[in-house]
Motif scaffolding. Structure first.
Motif, short mmCIF file in Angstrom:
data_model
loop_
_atom_site.label_atom_id
_atom_site.label_comp_id
_atom_site.label_asym_id
_atom_site.label_seq_id
_atom_site.Cartn_x
_atom_site.Cartn_y
_atom_site.Cartn_z
N LYS A 141 0.83 -1.20 0.00
CA LYS A 141 0.00 0.00 0.00
C LYS A 141 0.87 1.25 0.00
O LYS A 141 0.68 2.16 -0.82
CB LYS A 141 -0.93 0.00 1.22
N ILE A 145 1.54 3.96 -3.22
CA ILE A 145 1.22 5.38 -3.02
C ILE A 145 2.47 6.24 -3.14
O ILE A 145 2.44 7.35 -3.69
CB ILE A 145 0.54 5.60 -1.65
N SER A 241 0.79 6.25 4.64
CA SER A 241 0.08 6.25 3.36
C SER A 241 -0.95 7.37 3.29
O SER A 241 -1.26 7.88 2.21
CB SER A 241 -0.59 4.90 3.12
N GLU A 242 -1.47 7.77 4.44
CA GLU A 242 -2.45 8.85 4.47
C GLU A 242 -1.80 10.17 4.09
O GLU A 242 -2.36 10.96 3.31
CB GLU A 242 -3.07 8.94 5.87
N SER A 245 -0.92 10.08 0.37
CA SER A 245 -2.13 10.24 -0.44
C SER A 245 -2.54 11.70 -0.52
O SER A 245 -2.94 12.20 -1.58
CB SER A 245 -3.27 9.40 0.14
N SER A 248 -0.18 13.55 -2.77
CA SER A 248 -0.50 13.20 -4.16
C SER A 248 -1.70 14.00 -4.65
O SER A 248 -1.71 14.50 -5.79
CB SER A 248 -0.80 11.70 -4.28
#
Length: 273
Positions: A141, A145, A241-242, A245, A248
């Motif tokens: 994950k 990302i 990952s938050e 994200s 991004s």
């Protein structure tokens, strides 16, 4: 016509870039074939050299691809080819769309070549054990990302380069210098916007706030066991990952903004050399 425009641009850019790809894969294969236990200095040297060269040429491919993309953009719009380009039966919107899609393809193939080189050099069934990964799903994950965030960042860099060229060539002199300064200035502005938005986001998101403070865990009060040793329990686990994200998403917004800005700048016309 859009496909033809992209085809001619890619042909120009890949003429040199393909050499980098070949070298990258050759070095990756050599690094993999020499990845074995040995006491020979020369085998070890060859392995380390090939592995380092694979990384070096991967970075070089990204730099070369970016520069040639900008050079192609300038030549086709302002150089000797510009008279032919601006007489083609295509709209300015289609012309700009071809440049944008070309940059997307170049970044995607270059990053893909690097990822494949990494797989050739390091992939194995016990790959996770060597890097200490226990949660495979979480690893993939974050990896996906992270790759997406890097891809979007490079695309944004190319876009502000296009913006700089379009702004710089609206001047009567010192166009190259103004192009570089304009592009670099817009990139810094975009970076500051992302940093500011991230810190504002951190005020409302505890996970992001922890990561911005250089932490991944939050611990509760310290307690002592029967032997008198201090302990503390993890009360909150930050999710990298938050944050990736969110970054991004910010890049997507900036890329969209530069896409619209470049489209409008091109529609205003160009000053051919």
């Amino acid at each position: 016509m859009l496909k033809s425009l992209i085809k001619y641009d890619l042909k120009y850019i890949y003429k040199q870039l393909i050499i980098f790809y070949i070298i990258i894969f050759c070095c990756a294969i050599i690094a993999r074939l020499t990845n074995f236990e040995t006491t020979s200095f020369w085998w070890k040297f060859l392995h380390e050299f090939a592995q380092g060269a694979a990384f070096g040429f991967s970075f070089g491919a990204l730099v070369n691809g970016s520069i040639r993309t900008w050079v192609r953009f300038r030549q086709s719009l302002y150089g000797d080819e510009s008279y032919l380009t601006h007489t083609l039966p295509v709209s300015k919107r289609t012309l700009w769309a071809s440049k944008f899609l070309t940059s997307i393809i170049i970044v995607a193939t270059t990053l893909l070549s690097f990822i494949l080189a990494l797989a050739i050099m390091f992939w194995s069934d016990d790959f996770y054990r060597h890097i200490g990964v226990t949660d495979i799903a979480a690893f993939w994950k974050i990896a996906i990302i992270l790759i997406l965030a890097i891809f979007l960042q490079v695309v944004f860099i190319l876009q502000v380069g296009f913006t700089g060229i379009l702004l710089g060539h609206r001047a009567n002199n010192r166009r190259h210098l103004l192009s570089v300064l304009s592009g670099f200035g817009i990139y810094l502005l975009g970076g500051m916007i992302i940093i500011a938005c991230t810190f504002i986001w951190g005020h409302f998101n505890h996970s992001v706030d922890l990561l911005l403070r250089g932490k991944t865990n939050e611990y509760g009060e310290i307690y002592f066991d029967k032997q008198g040793a201090p302990h503390s329990d993890v009360t909150f686990q930050a999710d990298p990952s938050e944050l990736l994200s969110g970054i991004s998403l910010f890049y997507v917004i900036l890329i969209g903004a530069t896409y619209v800005a470049n489209d409008k700048l091109l529609k205003k016309g160009v000053n051919v050399d």
